[in-house]
Write an enzyme that holds these catalytic residues in place. Structure first.
Site, PDB file in Angstrom:
ATOM      1  N   HIS A  25       0.869  -1.191   0.116  1.00 59.98           N
ATOM      2  CA  HIS A  25       0.051  -0.047  -0.053  1.00 59.98           C
ATOM      3  C   HIS A  25       0.890   1.147   0.059  1.00 59.98           C
ATOM      4  O   HIS A  25       0.437   2.301  -0.744  1.00 59.98           O
ATOM      5  CB  HIS A  25      -1.009  -0.027   1.323  1.00 59.98           C
ATOM      6  CG  HIS A  25      -2.051  -0.880   1.050  1.00 59.98           C
ATOM      7  ND1 HIS A  25      -3.390  -0.561   1.152  1.00 59.98           N
ATOM      8  CD2 HIS A  25      -1.929  -2.292   1.258  1.00 59.98           C
ATOM      9  CE1 HIS A  25      -4.134  -1.722   1.354  1.00 59.98           C
ATOM     10  NE2 HIS A  25      -3.190  -2.846   1.062  1.00 59.98           N
ATOM     11  N   ASP A 127      -6.470   5.472   3.031  1.00 60.70           N
ATOM     12  CA  ASP A 127      -6.455   4.159   2.490  1.00 60.70           C
ATOM     13  C   ASP A 127      -7.818   3.405   3.402  1.00 60.70           C
ATOM     14  O   ASP A 127      -8.450   3.893   4.075  1.00 60.70           O
ATOM     15  CB  ASP A 127      -5.192   3.392   2.951  1.00 60.70           C
ATOM     16  CG  ASP A 127      -4.759   2.153   2.238  1.00 60.70           C
ATOM     17  OD1 ASP A 127      -5.813   1.712   1.683  1.00 60.70           O
ATOM     18  OD2 ASP A 127      -3.759   1.804   2.030  1.00 60.70           O
TER      19      ASP A 127
END
Length: 496
Positions: A25, A127
């Site tokens: 990520h 996120d």
């Protein structure tokens, strides 16, 4: 700390990024940060938030092209019982530890709130793990945007409101079929049983905490827009489906293509690879956080041996593992003697981009990570796909079936087992005449600098227009001064 960034324009749009603490990520967030600060004549600057232990590695990712325009700020994770002291990313943890890391990141909420109040950015890119960011941003008049690091295909299949049809805990049987309204004609109308069983993790709560699915939906439903690192050319129907499911504006940043690697390939690899003909070598590598079980790794190695081709197999193991013992458990008896001179097995990091671009490397066998597949494509390598978990299965289907780049290793439907022959057959198919499919087309597309810059410029333009509309509506704090001109039909503002 101040909201400035050394070397960045004082008038640049200031964006804060907060990725989940996994390098799968963090890396896409960092890649997008580099694209944004290089676009529009330096019109964007970024503050990048991550756990303190990740800061040096993130700064290395950003250098040298984003130096000054991206500032990395450490977050100090609170103590969580059971979480090893100093843990900063999932690369250091077991699966259970990764769940505790989510709890620790939740515990940074007061730090994030204080930073946003002080920095006063115009937007926050968050996120899936931190839907609470919107609750902090909204009272400050900031836009909170959900940045998905997953392919649109993976998100559309697994994490949309239509999955609620079967309640909060769909079964593996439920997950075998695509959700209601899924694009017609998709190669993912159904998936094998072993893949569906793996996806049940998304709906599993640990210690009563929100599951991944709940965090994703909470983040998207609370946000002001969805940012995706993809494009309509590659995933148009899936993007449209996601947009319709959530009723949110979708901003496409384009597929994040890695910058050319810096420096030279290490002598040990240069000397070894140079002994082979062009496009002869198979690189098998599975990223830093995909760990092959013993049986799978053994069959992989025997399959590579059976190809008759030179190969380099790269493995990684969880932090703290006995590397030598783990490797010995996977390497078959007599294997190293049989492949001596044409096969190597390596544990740990390698210069993957350099190796992929070496003239002797022609095939990249990987786990179906989106970034890895793009790296292989831009290097001109044939792709063999052996996904091991989660979104990797869906990414592999997208590339191999929809985009026609790559060959999937055949697997047994019920448990995903594959044998050495399946590996050898997939490599042979990928390397055969015509095995490249549409590789040339997509490589040219991904390496066209003008196309990639267009994606970035369009994303920045759309983002600024969103913020301008907020300012006009009085929903954004006065960080803008109204300009006396019109840009593409929108009243424009300059950043103070």
């Amino acid at each position: 700390m101040s909201g400035g960034a050394n070397g960045a324009s004082a008038g640049a749009a200031h964006i804060v990024m907060l990725p989940w603490l996994a390098f799968g990520h963090i890396t896409p967030f960092a890649q997008l940060a580099r694209k944004l600060v290089s676009a529009d004549g330096g019109g964007v600057r970024v503050t990048f938030l991550t756990a303190a232990g990740n800061v040096p590695r993130v700064e290395a990712m950003l250098a040298p092209s984003a130096a000054g325009a991206v500032v990395v700020v450490p977050l100090h994770l609170p103590h969580v019982p059971g979480l090893p002291a100093g843990a900063s990313s999932t690369a250091e943890l077991s699966a259970d530890g990764a769940e505790l890391l989510k709890v620790a990141l939740d515990g940074t909420r007061p730090q994030v709130a204080a930073l946003l109040a002080e920095l006063r950015p115009v937007a926050v890119l968050m996120d899936f793990a931190t839907p609470w960011v919107h609750d902090i941003a909204a009272p400050l008049g900031l836009k909170a945007l959900h940045l998905s690091v997953f392919s649109a295909t993976a998100g559309a299949f697994s994490c949309v409101p239509a999955r609620r049809l079967h309640g909060p805990h769909p079964s593996a049987h439920d997950l075998r079929s695509a959700p209601a309204g899924f694009p017609e004609g998709s190669s993912l109308a159904t998936i094998p049983a072993y893949q569906a069983a793996d996806l049940t993790y998304l709906f599993t709560s640990f210690d009563g905490k929100p599951c991944v699915y709940d965090r994703v939906l909470a983040s998207i439903e609370a946000c002001d827009g969805i940012v995706m690192k993809t494009c309509a050319e590659m995933e148009g129907s899936y993007i449209d489906y996601l947009s319709g499911q959530f009723g949110k504006p979708v901003f496409l940043a384009g597929p994040v293509v890695p910058e050319p690697p810096q420096g030279e390939l290490e002598d040990q690899w240069e000397n070894w690879l140079s002994a082979f003909p062009d496009k002869a070598v198979v690189l098998a590598s599975f990223g830093s956080e995909t760990f092959l079980p013993v049986a799978a790794a053994t069959e992989l190695l025997l399959g590579l041996e059976a190809t008759g081709r030179p190969f380099l197999a790269v493995f990684n193991f969880p932090r703290g593992a006995d590397t030598e013992a783990e490797l010995q458990a996977r390497v078959p008896l007599g294997f190293m003697e049989r492949v001596k001179g044409r096969g190597r097995v390596h544990v740990g990091w390698v210069q993957q981009q350099h190796i992929l671009r070496h003239r002797s490397v022609g095939c990249f066998l990987n786990h179906g990570g989106f970034s890895s597949m793009v790296e292989g494509l831009v290097a001109g390598c044939r792709l063999v796909l052996l996904p091991m978990k989660g979104d990797q299965y869906l990414n592999a289907a997208l590339f191999a079936r929809d985009l026609r780049v790559g060959v999937e290793v055949a697997r047994r439907d019920e448990d995903g087992w594959f044998g050495r022959g399946d590996v050898a057959d997939a490599v042979a198919g990928a390397m055969a005449d015509g095995g490249d499919g549409d590789l040339r087309k997509w490589r040219e597309f991904l390496t066209d600098d003008a196309v990639q810059m267009r994606f970035t410029d369009e994303f920045v333009r759309q983002l600024k227009e969103l913020l301008c509309r907020m300012a006009e509506a009085g929903t954004l704090f006065p960080y803008f001064k109204k300009k006396n001109y019109v840009h593409q039909g929108s009243v424009c503002f300059s950043f103070m």
